[in-house]
Design a protein around this motif. Structure first.
Motif, mmCIF file in Angstrom:
data_model
loop_
_atom_site.group_PDB
_atom_site.id
_atom_site.type_symbol
_atom_site.label_atom_id
_atom_site.label_comp_id
_atom_site.label_asym_id
_atom_site.label_seq_id
_atom_site.Cartn_x
_atom_site.Cartn_y
_atom_site.Cartn_z
ATOM 1 N N TRP A 32 0.805 -1.212 0.000
ATOM 2 C CA TRP A 32 0.000 0.000 0.000
ATOM 3 C C TRP A 32 0.841 1.267 0.000
ATOM 4 O O TRP A 32 1.839 1.377 0.709
ATOM 5 N N ASP A 33 0.387 2.231 -0.786
ATOM 6 C CA ASP A 33 1.054 3.529 -0.904
ATOM 7 C C ASP A 33 0.352 4.517 0.039
ATOM 8 O O ASP A 33 -0.585 5.214 -0.355
ATOM 9 N N TYR A 34 0.809 4.562 1.281
ATOM 10 C CA TYR A 34 0.192 5.441 2.271
ATOM 11 C C TYR A 34 0.481 6.913 1.961
ATOM 12 O O TYR A 34 -0.323 7.788 2.286
ATOM 13 N N HIS A 35 1.607 7.169 1.355
ATOM 14 C CA HIS A 35 1.981 8.550 1.042
ATOM 15 C C HIS A 35 0.945 9.198 0.120
ATOM 16 O O HIS A 35 0.604 10.371 0.280
ATOM 17 N N THR A 36 0.425 8.406 -0.824
ATOM 18 C CA THR A 36 -0.567 8.944 -1.759
ATOM 19 C C THR A 36 -1.979 8.894 -1.174
ATOM 20 O O THR A 36 -2.720 9.883 -1.217
ATOM 21 N N SER A 37 -2.353 7.749 -0.615
ATOM 22 C CA SER A 37 -3.736 7.613 -0.154
ATOM 23 C C SER A 37 -4.032 8.509 1.043
ATOM 24 O O SER A 37 -5.177 8.923 1.241
ATOM 25 N N ARG A 39 -2.701 11.528 1.486
ATOM 26 C CA ARG A 39 -2.112 12.821 1.138
ATOM 27 C C ARG A 39 -2.831 14.009 1.771
ATOM 28 O O ARG A 39 -2.245 15.080 1.952
ATOM 29 N N HIS A 40 -4.110 13.856 2.094
ATOM 30 C CA HIS A 40 -4.842 14.967 2.698
ATOM 31 C C HIS A 40 -4.264 15.348 4.058
ATOM 32 O O HIS A 40 -4.405 16.491 4.497
ATOM 33 N N PHE A 41 -3.605 14.393 4.732
ATOM 34 C CA PHE A 41 -2.921 14.754 5.986
ATOM 35 C C PHE A 41 -1.695 15.610 5.695
ATOM 36 O O PHE A 41 -1.429 16.591 6.387
ATOM 37 N N ARG A 42 -0.938 15.204 4.668
ATOM 38 C CA ARG A 42 0.245 15.982 4.291
ATOM 39 C C ARG A 42 -0.146 17.391 3.866
ATOM 40 O O ARG A 42 0.522 18.367 4.219
ATOM 41 N N GLU A 43 -1.221 17.497 3.125
ATOM 42 C CA GLU A 43 -1.652 18.807 2.624
ATOM 43 C C GLU A 43 -2.109 19.731 3.741
ATOM 44 O O GLU A 43 -1.955 20.952 3.647
ATOM 45 N N GLN A 44 -2.665 19.157 4.801
ATOM 46 C CA GLN A 44 -3.183 19.986 5.887
ATOM 47 C C GLN A 44 -2.188 20.162 7.025
ATOM 48 O O GLN A 44 -2.361 21.037 7.874
ATOM 49 N N ASP A 47 4.690 16.642 5.729
ATOM 50 C CA ASP A 47 5.012 15.254 5.390
ATOM 51 C C ASP A 47 5.588 14.480 6.577
ATOM 52 O O ASP A 47 5.974 13.322 6.434
ATOM 53 N N ARG A 48 5.626 15.118 7.763
ATOM 54 C CA ARG A 48 6.049 14.423 8.975
ATOM 55 C C ARG A 48 4.855 13.936 9.797
ATOM 56 O O ARG A 48 5.025 13.381 10.873
ATOM 57 N N TYR A 49 3.658 14.158 9.303
ATOM 58 C CA TYR A 49 2.462 13.663 9.978
ATOM 59 C C TYR A 49 2.509 12.136 9.988
ATOM 60 O O TYR A 49 2.825 11.506 8.976
ATOM 61 N N LEU A 50 2.187 11.504 11.124
ATOM 62 C CA LEU A 50 2.386 10.072 11.294
ATOM 63 C C LEU A 50 1.728 9.248 10.202
ATOM 64 O O LEU A 50 2.347 8.345 9.621
ATOM 65 N N ASN A 51 0.467 9.519 9.892
ATOM 66 C CA ASN A 51 -0.251 8.727 8.896
ATOM 67 C C ASN A 51 0.262 8.927 7.479
ATOM 68 O O ASN A 51 -0.174 8.243 6.555
ATOM 69 N N GLN A 52 1.201 9.842 7.301
ATOM 70 C CA GLN A 52 1.757 10.137 6.000
ATOM 71 C C GLN A 52 3.080 9.412 5.761
ATOM 72 O O GLN A 52 3.553 9.309 4.640
#
Length: 398
Positions: A32-37, A39-44, A47-52
């Motif tokens: 699974w590509d968590y970085h893409t799926s 991404r709304h966490f990264r955007e808000q 990229d250090r957000y845990l789920n990202q």
């Protein structure tokens, strides 16, 4: 079957659900590509957000965060959190209130005690509740989320929250870690390796925001549904009240003392799980149930579908907490999917499973609840699984 084609959010996807699907998804994180799926966490946030995060970065950060969520430590905060429940209900002064919003606020106020050992400024619990709801809402909007991010009220709330949490971080920085106590924040900070670079202030604020508000929407709706189901099932309600006859905030230090309360909480998780699916994107090709899923395919994982399988839970659409008393072997790990599974299981699940019974135990043992209208058990999806009709109640002291 366990896999089928769907159209969701204006795109073609596959859906996977059931016990075998859960095993496949949870035990093969490399698919699974968590970085893409996510991404709304990264955007808000960043990229250090845990789920990202993925790989080594994810494992190291999760280990640090998880240090604050040991059940034994969390149970030491149940008395102070129970006092918060009683205090906040008393503040309603017998007025009619929206129970949905109140549950969100009370979960945040309780979390603040266990997370930072502070009481929030007036109105901050409501600000956080709405902000977290908006954050989750953005994930459902597809490309339109980028316009949603620009909403002035959303930006205002986030700035207000981050400013406050930044002040908490700054105050803590003046106190040696070994003197900060045993709250979630302190334990997580102490778990950071001494030889690793220091955690940036912005990352700490975002981490604290995640820990502070993560359960305000999901856990609060478990509490909300619990009140609804008890009102609709007076016989079980009476049995639960009998068990809670000698309840005090200090008494709740072990779920084993309250088997009916435990069973009731598990049945709410099963029957009315807050989240009903997670969207994922495949990183590599794989086979499942005779089908080949190619890299780049979006998959909707119906992680709680097993909650409603007759062969696992007889009469799955009925509210039957007794099932968890009759069968000590349930819930099964690959069936009960509310908090996910594998290496990406919800890091805060031990805390969520303390928050919910703490609210219910203290509320039922100290207060009567009147409903403006008889509560309905119908549900709808509003980011999370929510009651389809208004939930307006009035608390009165016993």
């Amino acid at each position: 079957g366990p896999i089928f084609a769907i159209q969701h959010d204006s795109k073609q996807m596959l859906a996977m659900g059931g016990v075998e699907a859960n095993r496949k998804v949870w035990r093969t994180r490399e698919l699974w590509d968590y970085h893409t799926s996510n991404r709304h966490f990264r955007e808000q946030f960043t990229d250090r957000y845990l789920n990202q995060l993925e790989g080594k970065e994810y494992i190291e950060k999760r280990k640090r965060v998880q240090a604050g969520f040991k059940t034994k430590m969390l149970m030491t905060h149940t008395a102070t959190m129970g006092e918060v429940v009683i205090r906040e209900i008393e503040k309603t002064a017998g007025e009619w209130i929206d129970l949905r919003t109140f549950c969100m606020r009370i979960i945040i106020a309780m979390t603040s005690r266990a997370l930072m050992q502070v009481d929030l400024p007036k109105g901050m619990d409501h600000t956080m509740a709405i902000s977290n709801k908006m954050m989750l809402r953005a994930a459902t909007l597809g490309p339109r989320r980028h316009l949603y991010y620009l909403r002035p009220d959303r930006i205002y709330r986030r700035r207000k929250i981050f400013k406050y949490l930044g002040s908490i971080i700054d105050d803590r920085a003046q106190i040696p870690l070994e003197e900060q106590g045993d709250d979630i924040l302190s334990l997580s900070l102490r778990a950071h390796p001494e030889d690793a670079p220091p955690i940036g202030r912005l990352e700490l604020i975002h981490d604290l925001s995640q820990l502070m508000m993560a359960g305000s929407t999901t856990t609060s709706h478990l509490v909300l549904w619990h009140f609804v189901m008890l009102a609709a099932n007076p016989e079980w309600h009476a049995q639960l009240l009998d068990e809670l006859a000698n309840w005090t905030p200090e008494e709740f230090d072990d779920m084993g003392k309250f088997p009916r309360l435990r069973a009731s909480c598990l049945e709410i998780e099963r029957l009315r799980p807050s989240s009903t699916f997670f969207n994922r994107i495949c990183k590599k090709d794989f086979d499942f149930s005779g089908f080949e899923i190619t890299a780049g395919t979006w998959v909707m994982h119906l992680h709680v579908l097993g909650h409603y399988l007759e062969e696992v839970y007889p009469d799955p659409l009925d509210f039957r907490p007794q099932r968890f008393l009759d069968n000590p072997d349930i819930p099964h790990r690959d069936v009960h999917g509310l908090y996910g599974g594998g290496s990406h299981v919800c890091v805060g699940s031990p805390f969520a499973r303390i928050l919910s019974p703490t609210v219910i135990g203290n509320a039922l043992s100290h207060f009567e609840i009147d409903w403006l209208n008889p509560p309905e058990q119908r549900a709808c999806i509003e980011t999370v699984l929510a009651p389809a009709s208004p939930t307006v109640v009035r608390f009165s002291k016993k």
